[in-house]
Design an enzyme around this catalytic site. Structure first.
Site, PDB file in Angstrom:
ATOM      1  N   TYR A 199     -70.710   3.757  46.711  1.00  0.00           N
ATOM      2  CA  TYR A 199     -71.135   2.454  47.235  1.00  0.00           C
ATOM      3  C   TYR A 199     -72.106   1.749  46.298  1.00  0.00           C
ATOM      4  O   TYR A 199     -72.291   0.529  46.392  1.00  0.00           O
ATOM      5  CB  TYR A 199     -71.785   2.612  48.609  1.00  0.00           C
ATOM      6  N   LYS A 217     -65.730  17.454  47.866  1.00  0.00           N
ATOM      7  CA  LYS A 217     -64.332  17.549  47.410  1.00  0.00           C
ATOM      8  C   LYS A 217     -64.347  18.185  46.028  1.00  0.00           C
ATOM      9  O   LYS A 217     -63.848  17.644  45.047  1.00  0.00           O
ATOM     10  CB  LYS A 217     -63.678  16.155  47.394  1.00  0.00           C
ATOM     11  N   ASP A 276     -61.619  16.871  53.629  1.00  0.00           N
ATOM     12  CA  ASP A 276     -60.416  16.759  54.457  1.00  0.00           C
ATOM     13  C   ASP A 276     -60.393  17.851  55.522  1.00  0.00           C
ATOM     14  O   ASP A 276     -60.058  17.613  56.688  1.00  0.00           O
ATOM     15  CB  ASP A 276     -59.147  16.783  53.609  1.00  0.00           C
ATOM     16  N   ASP A 282     -70.421   8.521  55.673  1.00  0.00           N
ATOM     17  CA  ASP A 282     -70.043   7.316  56.417  1.00  0.00           C
ATOM     18  C   ASP A 282     -68.841   7.609  57.311  1.00  0.00           C
ATOM     19  O   ASP A 282     -68.804   7.240  58.495  1.00  0.00           O
ATOM     20  CB  ASP A 282     -69.709   6.200  55.419  1.00  0.00           C
ATOM     21  N   ASP A 302     -68.880   8.561  61.790  1.00  0.00           N
ATOM     22  CA  ASP A 302     -68.090   7.776  62.747  1.00  0.00           C
ATOM     23  C   ASP A 302     -67.157   8.686  63.542  1.00  0.00           C
ATOM     24  O   ASP A 302     -66.974   8.509  64.754  1.00  0.00           O
ATOM     25  CB  ASP A 302     -67.284   6.696  62.025  1.00  0.00           C
TER      26      ASP A 302
END
Length: 363
Positions: A142, A189, A221, A245, A249
């Site tokens: 970001y 990852k 994942d 992020d 959620d």
């Protein structure tokens, strides 16, 4: 104790829920003998409407001079067509960067009274869920180099982390894990990304200072799958900006209601930034329909982490717990029992829910 709090009502339901957060803070101040001074800050879409920019420097300066910042929500469809560099969400990035808050704490807690709202089977969630996600907030993709080719046919965003940026997050993860179930999971990852391999190296190095904490790693994942398959395996999660992020959620839905989840953004010093994780919901703004409990619980985090007022924070949380135990609900958390709640006269709006927390707090 006297403290200065900057208020950013923002957009949509932000002003509705922040008002109730302030009412609860005032009740705490009265009960425990404190004084909280408030200064309003305009940011997000409201600032775009007023000044053409999402976070003017003088508004950021008010936040920096405060002892803590309580934010409602920013954004909404009204500003979907503005230039990318002045979108309302840029106010959040500006606040985080300007205030140097690098760690976002998001407790994913399933309140026992709202267990029916959880989409997972009872045998999966058991007696309840209590996960703390620590998301790195000012680095990663970001904030990395980005661009779009002149012909508009290719674009790039760069994931980049330094040792120092990672260390302060994982160290915070270990610190919180020591106070909880002594289990830290770093989500990455590392089978693909060099930056994730650095996350693992840093975590393994810092682990030497926290031998009483179990450290493990999980690919993003698989973590997304495990959150719905076996969420009780998690205690504290530490992860990068983008992965955090996404996972927070998901965790909010696993616990049953995004309207109940608070957050704190902290740095090495200076004011902390506190906000509910829900959006601005402009379709219900000003209609006395929004759930203020996530903001009220964010205010509790503000008292705990910025002011060191543990008893006061616990008093708010206990009041919320008793309100829920006694069957009071806003529409978003009424679930399948909505008709029964309404028939019992306990389906309430934003203002009434805030009043109830104040009343229970004073008892």
């Amino acid at each position: 104790m006297e403290k200065n709090i900057a208020l950013i009502p923002g957009d949509g339901i932000g002003p509705d829920v922040v008002a109730e957060g302030v009412n609860v803070l005032n009740a705490v101040a009265e009960k425990f003998g404190h004084k909280f001074n408030y200064t309003n800050v305009i940011a997000g879409g409201a600032a775009i409407d007023k000044w053409g920019k999402p976070l003017p420097l003088d508004q950021l300066d008010i936040c920096l001079k405060s002892d803590a910042v309580l934010l409602g929500a920013v954004g909404g469809p009204k500003w979907d067509d503005v230039a990318p560099e002045i979108r309302p969400e840029k106010a959040l990035l500006g606040l985080r960067g300007g205030m140097k808050v690098f760690a976002n704490l998001r407790p994913a807690v399933m309140w026992k009274q709202l267990k029916d709202a959880c989409p997972l089977k009872d045998e999966i969630v058991g007696a309840g869920l209590d996960i703390l996600v620590i998301r790195e907030l000012t680095g990663g993709i970001y904030f990395g180099d980005r661009g779009t080719a002149p012909d508009g046919k290719s674009a790039w965003d760069t994931e980049k982390y330094s040792w120092e940026e990672i260390e302060r997050i994982v160290r915070m993860g270990f610190e919180f894990a020591q106070k909880r179930q002594k289990h830290l999971t770093v989500i990455d990852k590392a089978n693909i990304l060099n930056s994730s391999r650095l996350w693992r190296k840093v975590a393994e190095t810092v682990h030497a200072d926290y031998k009483d904490v179990t450290l493990d790693f999980m690919y993003i994942d698989n973590a997304a799958m495990q959150l719905v398959r076996n969420p009780r395996q998690f205690d504290v999660i530490a992860t990068s900006n983008m992965f955090g992020d996404i996972l927070t959620d998901e965790a909010s839905q696993v616990t049953g209601s995004i309207g109940m989840l608070a957050s704190a953004s902290l740095g090495a010093g200076g004011p902390g930034l506190y906000e509910p994780i829900h959006g601005s919901a402009p379709d219900i703004a000003g209609k006395d329909l929004a759930n203020p409990l996530a903001t009220i619980l964010s205010a509790a985090m503000l008292l705990r982490y910025s002011f060191g007022l543990e008893a006061e924070a616990k008093a708010i949380e206990d009041a919320v717990d008793r309100v829920l135990t006694d069957g009071w609900r806003t529409g978003d958390i009424a679930g399948s029992s909505r008709d029964q709640v309404k028939a019992a006269g306990k389906l309430v709006g934003t203002k009434k829910m805030g009043q109830l927390v104040v009343e229970y707090l004073k008892k």
